[in-house]
Enzyme design. Sequence first.
Site, PDB file in Angstrom:
ATOM      1  N   GLY A   5       0.805  -1.222   0.000  1.00 48.13           N
ATOM      2  CA  GLY A   5       0.000   0.000   0.000  1.00 48.13           C
ATOM      3  C   GLY A   5       0.839   1.275   0.000  1.00 48.13           C
TER       4      GLY A   5
ATOM      5  CE  LYS B 120       5.048  15.326  -0.907  1.00 49.93           C
ATOM      6  NZ  LYS B 120       5.342  13.899  -0.722  1.00 49.93           N
TER       7      LYS B 120
END
Length: 429
Positions: free
Chosen positions: A189, A207
């Site tokens: 995940g 970012k």
Amino acid sequence: MTAEVVRIGVLGCGNVGGALVELVERRRGAIEARTGVRLEITKIAVRDLSRIRPGDIASNLFTNDPEAVVNSPDVDLVVETMGGIEPARSLILTALTNGKPVVTANKALLASHGVELYTAADAASRDLLFEAAVAGGIPIIRPLRESLAGEPITRVMGIVNGTTNFILSQMSESGVGYADALAQAQALGYAEADPTADVEGFDAGAKAAIIASIAFGVSVTADDVYHEGITKVTADDIAVAARLGYVVKLLAIAEHDAATDEVAVRVHPAMVANSHPLATVRDAYNAIFVEGAAVGSLMFYGRGAGGYPTASAVLGDLIDAAVNLGKQAHASLGVFAAPKLRAIDDTRSEYYLPFDVVDRPGVLHAVTGVFARHDVSIRTAEQHGLGADARLVFITHDAREADVQATLRDLADLDVVRRIGGVLRVVDV
Ligand SMILES: NC(=O)c1ccc[n+]([C@@H]2O[C@H](COP(=O)([O-])OP(=O)(O)OC[C@H]3O[C@@H](n4cnc5c(N)ncnc54)[C@H](OP(=O)(O)O)[C@@H]3O)[C@@H](O)[C@H]2O)c1
């Protein structure tokens, strides 16, 4: 003391929004005792009203009309955790115009429309806080904005994408190739079914743009950021790096050159010396290494993603904005100048350059001659036999990107060079 109630409208109740709602419920008493502000969630916008939500959230709070949240007289402050550019951008602008401070975790939006939103917040004299947008739970925006406000920051280097750090850590520690490490990240995940945004460096680029804007007070967008991903990094590159005392990391780098006032922002895989603090950052962890003229080096480390770490950063901002609202105060983001962007061709680094060459006398001389012609000087050279061929591995001294690229182009034309491997920049302490 009577608590001042601040009514909150939340846009989005997924990984981050859902965790935030839970944290507000759990921490309400402690926050009130400490700040005198009682946080009440009065509306939550989602897309699908039929979806079962975790926890114990009153169903009458939900709406599928986010406009109704930002325009509601029952909402004093808006938290945006829905993601995407639109309608998030318009909703935030409406909330600010309506006098409601906004807390957001939306890196894609800030990396593309940050200055528009920061300007709107200042014009409305309201907070727009976004600690969670960069490196999830790690405090980095507030330190850059506030603690380091007087510090001329020279460079910020970060491991700001947990997915790629997990993949590279697996490749380093288990010796597996990129495809196997990616499959493992997907099974756990850590990586999406379509991992492009992470593995090609887009997420880290967004970012990096936000970090550069806040660190240097200039308006940098994701489109200004040069990026290379990790898909070309091989198990072999990682093994050679390890033998030479390095680990391979995907770095987001924002630099300011005080002499020229130029800003360079880029994302690429790099060989980081084992002695550098960033080399110790493993698995899905993030870290941001900040260098300033007076303060020296600082490192911020922790969980850069995940519902609860990210919601923790959102909650910190939420408390700050709620307290400020009570005082009719807000934290100004200041002025963002147009940046003098340094092109990637003009950036400098040390480089790791691997080649497969024909193994015969004179080859090394021919290859090093090309380096000399382009003024790229070699710091270390290694040669290994590969049957009839040989592998040459060079690390250069500090060199200009354009000169290294010209060297590679000329080397590709040499008939003794069979293959040029993945090029990596090198970061020493
Ligand atoms: N997840 C992380 O680790 C992390 C870390 C740092 C920053 N962020 C940022 O946080 C934000 C949210 O991420 P997430 O992982 O929580 O996303 P998510 O799990 O997909 O949740 C998004 C939520 O927004 C709702 N939503 C989306 N579009 C909407 C619309 N047009 N109208 C109403 N509701 C809408 C969705 O409703 P439904 O539930 O009905 O679909 C869902 O509840 C993004 O900006 C992301 O970049 C996330």
